[in-house]
Design an enzyme around this catalytic site. Structure first.
Site, mmCIF file in Angstrom:
data_model
loop_
_atom_site.group_PDB
_atom_site.id
_atom_site.type_symbol
_atom_site.label_atom_id
_atom_site.label_comp_id
_atom_site.label_asym_id
_atom_site.label_seq_id
_atom_site.Cartn_x
_atom_site.Cartn_y
_atom_site.Cartn_z
ATOM 1 N N HIS A 17 0.840 -1.206 0.000
ATOM 2 C CA HIS A 17 0.000 0.000 0.000
ATOM 3 C C HIS A 17 0.877 1.259 0.000
ATOM 4 O O HIS A 17 0.684 2.165 -0.832
ATOM 5 C CB HIS A 17 -0.903 -0.008 1.231
ATOM 6 C CG HIS A 17 -1.767 1.206 1.372
ATOM 7 N ND1 HIS A 17 -3.075 1.246 0.932
ATOM 8 C CD2 HIS A 17 -1.518 2.440 1.900
ATOM 9 C CE1 HIS A 17 -3.582 2.447 1.182
ATOM 10 N NE2 HIS A 17 -2.658 3.186 1.772
ATOM 11 N N GLU A 18 1.822 1.299 0.922
ATOM 12 C CA GLU A 18 2.689 2.476 1.028
ATOM 13 C C GLU A 18 3.613 2.605 -0.186
ATOM 14 O O GLU A 18 3.981 3.719 -0.576
ATOM 15 C CB GLU A 18 3.515 2.413 2.319
ATOM 16 C CG GLU A 18 2.690 2.365 3.603
ATOM 17 C CD GLU A 18 1.730 3.545 3.744
ATOM 18 O OE1 GLU A 18 2.007 4.611 3.169
ATOM 19 O OE2 GLU A 18 0.704 3.383 4.422
ATOM 20 N N HIS A 21 1.883 4.759 -2.741
ATOM 21 C CA HIS A 21 2.038 6.197 -2.445
ATOM 22 C C HIS A 21 3.454 6.662 -2.796
ATOM 23 O O HIS A 21 3.637 7.725 -3.404
ATOM 24 C CB HIS A 21 1.787 6.462 -0.959
ATOM 25 C CG HIS A 21 0.378 6.270 -0.523
ATOM 26 N ND1 HIS A 21 -0.693 6.793 -1.215
ATOM 27 C CD2 HIS A 21 -0.154 5.627 0.557
ATOM 28 C CE1 HIS A 21 -1.817 6.475 -0.592
ATOM 29 N NE2 HIS A 21 -1.514 5.765 0.479
#
Length: 359
Positions: A17-18, A21
């Protein structure tokens, strides 16, 4: 051991997920100051380029800290060229969407892997044919194997059920009947009828049926080539829809708050699945669960709560529509409220987790 594997898996999902980003932020020219797996005290850290990478003490999440973005104090602003706030609202939205998108994309890849490796599924073998229902009237018998619907092959009972529920007009079923030399293919036409039933949320609904029950036969079902990709897309959509519906039902009160689970539930469920899966050699069972949790993380992060990606996306959409950023004070207090809501949900999940463990 199983709990350790569960924490590793959860950390991997957060990392992915990170990573979304991080990658899109760097593409947009935003400096990433910290990339951490876990929260709290940094146990291990190193610097590469302009970013500090860290493993932190609490392995139940993670974060990337972008230059110019500080959720703990939204009033701190930085408009330098490599700052998050110096980018256009659409670039910021792309950065925010990247995390949930990576979770959904990871789930798709895992579902494709499950399709290729094979999944234990309920086979489309008829166990009971109800009298005076469309299936009986069409000549379907117990023991028949439904191999195709309207010329399209099916492999599972779930595919049969979906075809009946979504049917518009008559269905042409291709049946495999008999054994060995007596095996034959039979084609029948059946028109579904509507009947009251309950959905997974225990709501009374009206759904289409043909009047058959499964024989309970299970087998390993494989999807090859393009079929595995279609399978991955279908399962990703179904999981996303189910989770979105569950959130709506929870907000509307259809699903009780006691059903809310927290990190403890996630870890315990993954731990149990990893233990059983490794013992039985059924790694696809674990991959399936990890895919579902990855979808869960992606969808939940899109909720319009200021402390989550969805809340920040909402602020940026406001800026796109109104041609100005939200008031500093409004953004500040909404963010505080968002953290309060998020903390409340986490505490509710933890309370329910502890209650289940003690029950």
């Amino acid at each position: 051991m199983s709990i350790f594997i569960a924490l590793l898996i959860l950390s991997f999902l957060v990392f992915f997920h990170e990573l979304g980003h991080f990658m899109v932020a760097r593409i947009c020219g935003v400096r990433v100051e910290v990339f951490s797996i876990g929260f709290g005290k940094k146990l291990l850290s190193w610097r590469f380029g302009q970013t500090q990478y860290a493993l932190s003490a609490i392995p139940l999440g993670g974060y990337v800290k972008l230059k110019g973005q500080d959720d703990s104090n939204p009033k701190l602003k930085n408009y330098e060229a490599d700052s998050y706030l110096s980018k256009s609202p659409w670039q910021r939205i792309a950065i925010l969407l990247a995390g949930p998108f990576f979770n959904l994309f990871l789930a798709f890849l895992l579902y494709v892997a499950v399709g290729l490796l094979g999944k234990v599924s309920l086979l489309p073998v008829v166990g009971e044919v109800k009298e005076n229902y469309p299936a009986a009237q069409a000549g379907i018998r117990a023991g028949d194997v439904i191999v195709a619907i309207n010329g399209k092959g099916i492999k599972t009972w779930e595919e049969l059920d979906s075809a009946v529920v979504e049917s518009q007009g008559e269905l042409e079923l291709t049946l495999q009947r008999g054994q060995g030399a007596l095996k034959e293919n039979v084609s029948v036409r059946v028109l579904s009828i509507e009947q009251e039933a309950q959905n997974i949320f225990r709501e009374n609904i009206v759904r289409k049926i043909i009047g058959v029950r499964s024989a309970g036969a299970v087998g390993m079902v494989h999807y090859k080539g393009l079929d595995s990709i279609i399978f991955g897309i279908d399962e990703s959509i179904k999981a996303s829809t189910l989770i979105a519906q569950s959130i709506i039902k929870l907000i509307s009160g259809v699903v009780p708050s006691s059903e809310v689970g927290g990190v403890v539930s996630i870890v315990s469920v993954i731990g149990l699945a990893s233990q059983e899966g490794l013992m039985k050699g059924e790694i696809t069972q674990l991959l399936w669960l990890v895919a579902l949790i990855s979808v869960n993380l992606g969808i939940l992060n899109l909720l319009p709560i200021p402390a989550l990606d969805g809340g920040h996306i909402l602020f940026n959409l406001y800026e796109v529509i109104m041609k100005k950023a939200p008031s500093e004070n409004v953004a500040y207090y909404l963010t505080l409220c968002g953290w309060a809501v998020l903390l409340g949900l986490m505490l509710l999940g933890l309370y329910n987790d502890i209650f289940r463990l003690l029950a």
